[in-house]
Design a protein around this motif. Sequence first.
Motif, PDB file in Angstrom:
ATOM      1  N   GLU A  61      -0.443 -53.263 -80.081  1.00 38.84           N
ATOM      2  CA  GLU A  61      -1.781 -53.008 -80.623  1.00 38.84           C
ATOM      3  C   GLU A  61      -1.696 -52.131 -81.872  1.00 38.84           C
ATOM      4  OE1 GLU A  61      -6.033 -50.865 -79.415  1.00 38.84           O
ATOM      5  OE2 GLU A  61      -4.426 -51.091 -77.915  1.00 38.84           O
ATOM      6  N   ALA A  62      -0.853 -51.121 -81.832  1.00 42.60           N
ATOM      7  CA  ALA A  62      -0.701 -50.235 -82.986  1.00 42.60           C
ATOM      8  C   ALA A  62      -0.229 -51.017 -84.206  1.00 42.60           C
ATOM      9  CB  ALA A  62       0.290 -49.119 -82.658  1.00 42.60           C
ATOM     10  N   GLU A  63       0.725 -51.920 -83.996  1.00 43.14           N
ATOM     11  CA  GLU A  63       1.217 -52.728 -85.110  1.00 43.14           C
ATOM     12  C   GLU A  63       0.119 -53.638 -85.646  1.00 43.14           C
ATOM     13  OE1 GLU A  63       4.914 -55.665 -86.333  1.00 43.14           O
ATOM     14  OE2 GLU A  63       4.542 -55.252 -84.207  1.00 43.14           O
ATOM     15  N   ARG A  64      -0.614 -54.287 -84.752  1.00 41.97           N
ATOM     16  CA  ARG A  64      -1.682 -55.193 -85.193  1.00 41.97           C
ATOM     17  C   ARG A  64      -2.770 -54.454 -85.956  1.00 41.97           C
ATOM     18  NH1 ARG A  64      -6.502 -56.019 -83.201  1.00 41.97           N
ATOM     19  NH2 ARG A  64      -6.017 -54.986 -81.210  1.00 41.97           N
ATOM     20  N   LEU A  65      -3.200 -53.309 -85.418  1.00 38.02           N
ATOM     21  CA  LEU A  65      -4.256 -52.541 -86.082  1.00 38.02           C
ATOM     22  C   LEU A  65      -3.803 -52.051 -87.459  1.00 38.02           C
ATOM     23  CD1 LEU A  65      -5.631 -50.391 -83.108  1.00 38.02           C
ATOM     24  CD2 LEU A  65      -6.768 -52.322 -84.236  1.00 38.02           C
ATOM     25  N   SER A  66      -2.558 -51.638 -87.542  1.00 40.37           N
ATOM     26  CA  SER A  66      -2.052 -51.127 -88.818  1.00 40.37           C
ATOM     27  C   SER A  66      -1.965 -52.242 -89.853  1.00 40.37           C
ATOM     28  CB  SER A  66      -0.685 -50.485 -88.606  1.00 40.37           C
ATOM     29  OG  SER A  66      -0.251 -49.856 -89.787  1.00 40.37           O
ATOM     30  N   ARG A  89     -15.023 -43.839 -95.348  1.00 40.04           N
ATOM     31  CA  ARG A  89     -15.348 -43.624 -93.933  1.00 40.04           C
ATOM     32  C   ARG A  89     -14.728 -44.716 -93.065  1.00 40.04           C
ATOM     33  NH1 ARG A  89     -20.020 -42.209 -96.688  1.00 40.04           N
ATOM     34  NH2 ARG A  89     -20.907 -44.290 -96.500  1.00 40.04           N
ATOM     35  N   THR A  90     -14.768 -45.961 -93.542  1.00 38.55           N
ATOM     36  CA  THR A  90     -14.174 -47.063 -92.790  1.00 38.55           C
ATOM     37  C   THR A  90     -12.682 -46.854 -92.611  1.00 38.55           C
ATOM     38  OG1 THR A  90     -15.833 -48.589 -93.671  1.00 38.55           O
ATOM     39  CG2 THR A  90     -13.820 -49.555 -92.759  1.00 38.55           C
ATOM     40  N   VAL A  91     -12.024 -46.390 -93.656  1.00 36.07           N
ATOM     41  CA  VAL A  91     -10.576 -46.149 -93.606  1.00 36.07           C
ATOM     42  C   VAL A  91     -10.224 -45.199 -92.476  1.00 36.07           C
ATOM     43  CG1 VAL A  91      -8.709 -44.934 -94.802  1.00 36.07           C
ATOM     44  CG2 VAL A  91     -10.021 -46.697 -96.004  1.00 36.07           C
ATOM     45  N   TRP A  92     -10.956 -44.106 -92.357  1.00 34.31           N
ATOM     46  CA  TRP A  92     -10.605 -43.117 -91.343  1.00 34.31           C
ATOM     47  C   TRP A  92     -11.034 -43.531 -89.945  1.00 34.31           C
ATOM     48  CZ3 TRP A  92      -6.942 -39.700 -91.650  1.00 34.31           C
ATOM     49  CH2 TRP A  92      -6.457 -39.389 -92.924  1.00 34.31           C
ATOM     50  N   ASP A  93     -12.043 -44.364 -89.832  1.00 34.50           N
ATOM     51  CA  ASP A  93     -12.358 -44.948 -88.529  1.00 34.50           C
ATOM     52  C   ASP A  93     -11.187 -45.817 -88.062  1.00 34.50           C
ATOM     53  OD1 ASP A  93     -14.815 -43.735 -88.461  1.00 34.50           O
ATOM     54  OD2 ASP A  93     -15.930 -45.488 -89.178  1.00 34.50           O
ATOM     55  N   GLU A  94     -10.609 -46.574 -88.993  1.00 35.40           N
ATOM     56  CA  GLU A  94      -9.474 -47.423 -88.651  1.00 35.40           C
ATOM     57  C   GLU A  94      -8.230 -46.584 -88.352  1.00 35.40           C
ATOM     58  OE1 GLU A  94      -9.102 -50.298 -91.778  1.00 35.40           O
ATOM     59  OE2 GLU A  94     -11.009 -51.274 -91.267  1.00 35.40           O
ATOM     60  N   HIS A  95      -8.055 -45.494 -89.082  1.00 35.61           N
ATOM     61  CA  HIS A  95      -6.934 -44.593 -88.793  1.00 35.61           C
ATOM     62  C   HIS A  95      -7.040 -44.041 -87.373  1.00 35.61           C
ATOM     63  CE1 HIS A  95      -5.984 -43.524 -93.292  1.00 35.61           C
ATOM     64  NE2 HIS A  95      -5.637 -44.748 -92.968  1.00 35.61           N
ATOM     65  N   ASP A 138      -4.965 -39.706 -97.130  1.00 38.47           N
ATOM     66  CA  ASP A 138      -4.646 -41.069 -96.705  1.00 38.47           C
ATOM     67  C   ASP A 138      -3.137 -41.297 -96.746  1.00 38.47           C
ATOM     68  OD1 ASP A 138      -4.068 -44.068 -97.555  1.00 38.47           O
ATOM     69  OD2 ASP A 138      -5.965 -44.080 -96.473  1.00 38.47           O
ATOM     70  N   ILE A 139      -2.517 -40.936 -97.854  1.00 40.67           N
ATOM     71  CA  ILE A 139      -1.069 -41.103 -97.984  1.00 40.67           C
ATOM     72  C   ILE A 139      -0.336 -40.239 -96.959  1.00 40.67           C
ATOM     73  CG2 ILE A 139       0.904 -40.691 -99.495  1.00 40.67           C
ATOM     74  CD1 ILE A 139      -0.887 -41.475-101.843  1.00 40.67           C
ATOM     75  N   ALA A 140      -0.828 -39.022 -96.742  1.00 40.56           N
ATOM     76  CA  ALA A 140      -0.185 -38.130 -95.772  1.00 40.56           C
ATOM     77  C   ALA A 140      -0.188 -38.743 -94.372  1.00 40.56           C
ATOM     78  CB  ALA A 140      -0.892 -36.779 -95.755  1.00 40.56           C
ATOM     79  N   PHE A 141      -1.292 -39.387 -93.989  1.00 40.70           N
ATOM     80  CA  PHE A 141      -1.366 -40.000 -92.663  1.00 40.70           C
ATOM     81  C   PHE A 141      -0.342 -41.125 -92.522  1.00 40.70           C
ATOM     82  CE2 PHE A 141      -3.104 -43.412 -89.940  1.00 40.70           C
ATOM     83  CZ  PHE A 141      -3.065 -42.759 -88.721  1.00 40.70           C
ATOM     84  N   HIS A 142      -0.253 -41.977 -93.533  1.00 34.33           N
ATOM     85  CA  HIS A 142       0.681 -43.098 -93.442  1.00 34.33           C
ATOM     86  C   HIS A 142       2.132 -42.626 -93.493  1.00 34.33           C
ATOM     87  CE1 HIS A 142      -2.159 -46.404 -93.347  1.00 34.33           C
ATOM     88  NE2 HIS A 142      -2.897 -45.748 -94.234  1.00 34.33           N
TER      89      HIS A 142
END
Length: 238
Positions: free
Chosen positions: A197-202, A177-183, A134-138
């Motif tokens: 959209e990317a900013e809003r979703l993040s 699972r929800t976290v990675w769907d959102e990622h 998770d941290i690596a993705f962000h």
Amino acid sequence: MRIVSPAPPSLVDQVVEAITDEIVSGILMPGSRLIQDDLAQAYGVSRQPVQQALVLLRGCGLVQTAPGRGLIVAPLDPGFVRDLYEMRAVLEGLAARLAAERASDRAAHEGPAYMAAGHAAVKSGLVSRKIETDIAFHRFLSDLSGNTLINETMTPHWPYLKRVMSDVLQKEESMSRTVWDEHEGILAAVIAGRSAEAERLSRDHISRAAAVFIHHIESQQGGRPKQRRTLSARKISL
């Protein structure tokens, strides 16, 4: 031109990581005294790097001073978590927007590997792997943004964030699972260059996580304190 290899973590950084891992894993519970001699012996180092590490950990909120008791592991503070995630939502939103504007091609090339690692971590069931990916993705999105201050601003806060995530993910299995769907959705917007959209979703992603974390912490307050487990012997080498 000579290529300079990245310097290995300093001894202080290694001690910071070791103590953070003990706190995140629950070996050092909230309220546990942090005795420099004990930590130095457990990690096989002198007192000086332990002392410096504790100063850094106090600065990020993992450690606090207790009257008459020296330093202890700080309890999770829902107010601090709220402040931290409000700041994080702004920074993560900015990172995603800039990534979409500046590095959509790189996101398309490198992003799927982060997704695969994250889904594999969820399947493994290992909380440490879930947090790591998770941290690596962000951090990846922050790197794509091209704004070095985003990662620099967030770096001191990751130890505390790791502790929050660990405390919740051990009890909220479906959240992973929800976290990675959102990622996936954030990455898709970045790759497509849809910056707004990317900013809003993040930002929404961080805000939803914050609501879960804060609710969890507040619901746990007032419960019976847990007993401190034995500090593990973790030798640290240069």
